[in-house]
Design a protein around this motif. Structure first.
Motif, PDB file in Angstrom:
ATOM      1  N   PHE A 112      -7.390  -7.859  13.565  1.00 55.93           N
ATOM      2  CA  PHE A 112      -6.607  -8.564  12.548  1.00 55.93           C
ATOM      3  C   PHE A 112      -7.341  -8.541  11.212  1.00 55.93           C
ATOM      4  O   PHE A 112      -6.716  -8.376  10.151  1.00 55.93           O
ATOM      5  N   ALA A 113      -8.670  -8.693  11.258  1.00 58.00           N
ATOM      6  CA  ALA A 113      -9.462  -8.628  10.024  1.00 58.00           C
ATOM      7  C   ALA A 113      -9.305  -7.270   9.350  1.00 58.00           C
ATOM      8  O   ALA A 113      -9.281  -7.176   8.106  1.00 58.00           O
ATOM      9  N   ALA A 114      -9.183  -6.207  10.144  1.00 57.85           N
ATOM     10  CA  ALA A 114      -8.976  -4.872   9.575  1.00 57.85           C
ATOM     11  C   ALA A 114      -7.622  -4.788   8.874  1.00 57.85           C
ATOM     12  O   ALA A 114      -7.496  -4.165   7.808  1.00 57.85           O
ATOM     13  N   LEU A 115      -6.602  -5.420   9.473  1.00 59.82           N
ATOM     14  CA  LEU A 115      -5.290  -5.462   8.831  1.00 59.82           C
ATOM     15  C   LEU A 115      -5.364  -6.256   7.530  1.00 59.82           C
ATOM     16  O   LEU A 115      -4.794  -5.848   6.510  1.00 59.82           O
ATOM     17  N   VAL A 116      -6.065  -7.380   7.556  1.00 63.75           N
ATOM     18  CA  VAL A 116      -6.216  -8.188   6.350  1.00 63.75           C
ATOM     19  C   VAL A 116      -6.898  -7.385   5.251  1.00 63.75           C
ATOM     20  O   VAL A 116      -6.533  -7.475   4.077  1.00 63.75           O
ATOM     21  N   GLU A 117      -7.881  -6.582   5.619  1.00 62.10           N
ATOM     22  CA  GLU A 117      -8.568  -5.749   4.629  1.00 62.10           C
ATOM     23  C   GLU A 117      -7.608  -4.733   4.021  1.00 62.10           C
ATOM     24  O   GLU A 117      -7.672  -4.447   2.816  1.00 62.10           O
ATOM     25  N   ARG A 118      -6.683  -4.207   4.822  1.00 65.26           N
ATOM     26  CA  ARG A 118      -5.683  -3.277   4.279  1.00 65.26           C
ATOM     27  C   ARG A 118      -4.745  -4.004   3.319  1.00 65.26           C
ATOM     28  O   ARG A 118      -4.363  -3.456   2.272  1.00 65.26           O
ATOM     29  N   TRP A 119      -4.367  -5.230   3.674  1.00 61.66           N
ATOM     30  CA  TRP A 119      -3.546  -6.033   2.764  1.00 61.66           C
ATOM     31  C   TRP A 119      -4.286  -6.303   1.460  1.00 61.66           C
ATOM     32  O   TRP A 119      -3.715  -6.244   0.382  1.00 61.66           O
ATOM     33  N   ARG A 120      -5.580  -6.606   1.586  1.00 62.30           N
ATOM     34  CA  ARG A 120      -6.356  -6.902   0.386  1.00 62.30           C
ATOM     35  C   ARG A 120      -6.466  -5.655  -0.498  1.00 62.30           C
ATOM     36  O   ARG A 120      -6.353  -5.741  -1.720  1.00 62.30           O
ATOM     37  N   ALA A 121      -6.679  -4.498   0.117  1.00 65.79           N
ATOM     38  CA  ALA A 121      -6.760  -3.259  -0.650  1.00 65.79           C
ATOM     39  C   ALA A 121      -5.450  -2.965  -1.380  1.00 65.79           C
ATOM     40  O   ALA A 121      -5.450  -2.347  -2.455  1.00 65.79           O
ATOM     41  N   ALA A 122      -4.343  -3.421  -0.795  1.00 66.01           N
ATOM     42  CA  ALA A 122      -3.032  -3.229  -1.417  1.00 66.01           C
ATOM     43  C   ALA A 122      -2.714  -4.318  -2.438  1.00 66.01           C
ATOM     44  O   ALA A 122      -1.626  -4.304  -3.042  1.00 66.01           O
ATOM     45  N   GLY A 123      -3.636  -5.259  -2.635  1.00 61.94           N
ATOM     46  CA  GLY A 123      -3.423  -6.330  -3.599  1.00 61.94           C
ATOM     47  C   GLY A 123      -2.510  -7.440  -3.117  1.00 61.94           C
ATOM     48  O   GLY A 123      -1.984  -8.218  -3.925  1.00 61.94           O
TER      49      GLY A 123
END
Length: 319
Positions: free
Chosen positions: A68-79
């Protein structure tokens, strides 16, 4: 829209349902998501007021699961997400104090935007009411390969034929509590600096969040969540609870000004109060799956993991 007999039908486009559909799609299993509402998101709900979103469901989320943290990091990279705070206040009869905790994440465009982003990988049909799930399985009389119900147990129970014994027993064992979420828009920011506050020993409130701080735009907006007992007395007419919630918030924070607008949203099934024992999801021999945060702690992360694991289990059975 008819159902392909080889297709899995996911009912509910909250984060659990969408996560389930994503896993099925990645495994090459045809899937169709049906959502009775106008938008996806479920209890990660946001509502716009004069063009600005405010979160009216989940207040924030945390990430301790590596996937889930990896998904959150993808969301963060997408702003789409931002680190919000690791410290809340706690208010009780003795006063207020800072309470450290895990990092809480927020979404500048509202938490619903995260579910919408994830749903970009799968076909979602909104305004699509499902009336019944029968043995076979069938959805509204049409055969399919499997059905995933991603919603609170009491809502799933209304769809299930009682002959689907295993799934019915699981949903009937779930217990849920209600809440009211009130968005209070003020003329100016006149409250002491805080991010969010847990409210203890209070007859009305359990949580108050500074939505301007949470969203990062400084808007004079607060969002308050109520006790289940208070909410239970106002489920028939939630708007009638607005004045009491506003007064409780003003008293708590010592606010001199009245809110310009108070919007109250009813969540009849806001939070599971009894976690299902064992697995993160349910999948029975009838091809009926259940997913959501009732299969673990009532967290966004739990709902996502439940849907993901159900999607993987169905894919493993079908491929």
């Amino acid at each position: 829209m008819s159902v392909d007999p080889s297709r899995v039908v996911v009912v509910g486009a909250g984060i659990a349902g969408v996560a389930c559909a994503v896993e099925l799609t990645r495994a090459g299993v045809p899937v169709q998501v049906r959502e009775r509402g106008h938008v996806c998101g479920g209890r990660m709900a946001s509502k716009r007021f004069e063009g600005r979103p405010a979160d009216i469901g989940a207040a924030y989320f945390t990430a301790s699961d590596p996937d889930f943290a990896a998904l959150v990091e993808r969301w963060r990279a997408a702003g789409l997400v931002r680190e919000w705070t690791d410290t809340f206040q706690a208010h009780d009869r003795t006063g207020r104090r800072d309470v450290p905790g895990p990092m809480r994440f927020a979404a500048p465009r509202g938490l619903r935007s995260l579910v919408e982003h994830l749903a970009g990988e799968v076909p979602v049909t909104v305004d699509r009411l499902v009336l019944g799930v029968e043995p076979g399985p069938t959805v509204d009389g049409e055969s399919c390969a499997a059905v995933a119900l991603a919603m609170p147990g009491p809502q799933a129970a209304l769809l299930l034929n009682p002959d689907l014994t295993a799934a019915t027993q699981v949903v009937q064992a779930q217990r849920w509590s209600p809440t009211l979420a009130a968005v209070l828009r003020f003329p100016t920011r006149r409250w002491p600096d805080f991010r969010g506050a847990f409210v203890n020993d209070h007859p009305v409130l359990t949580l108050v969040c500074d939505d301007g701080d949470r969203r990062g735009d400084g808007a004079p907006v607060l969002v308050a969540h109520t006790l289940p007992e208070f909410a239970a007395g106002h489920l028939a007419q939630p708007t009638g609870a607005g004045p009491a919630i506003e007064q409780a918030v003003r008293d708590l924070l010592g606010l001199p000004e009245q809110a310009v607008n108070v919007h109250v949203h009813r969540w009849t099934y806001a939070k599971p109060t009894s976690a299902a024992a064992g697995d993160t999801h349910h999948l029975d021999a009838d091809g009926i799956g259940l997913a959501g945060d009732a299969f673990g702690k009532p967290r966004v992360q739990s709902a996502w993991r439940s849907g993901r694991d159900l999607g993987r289990a169905i894919a493993a059975r079908l491929t």
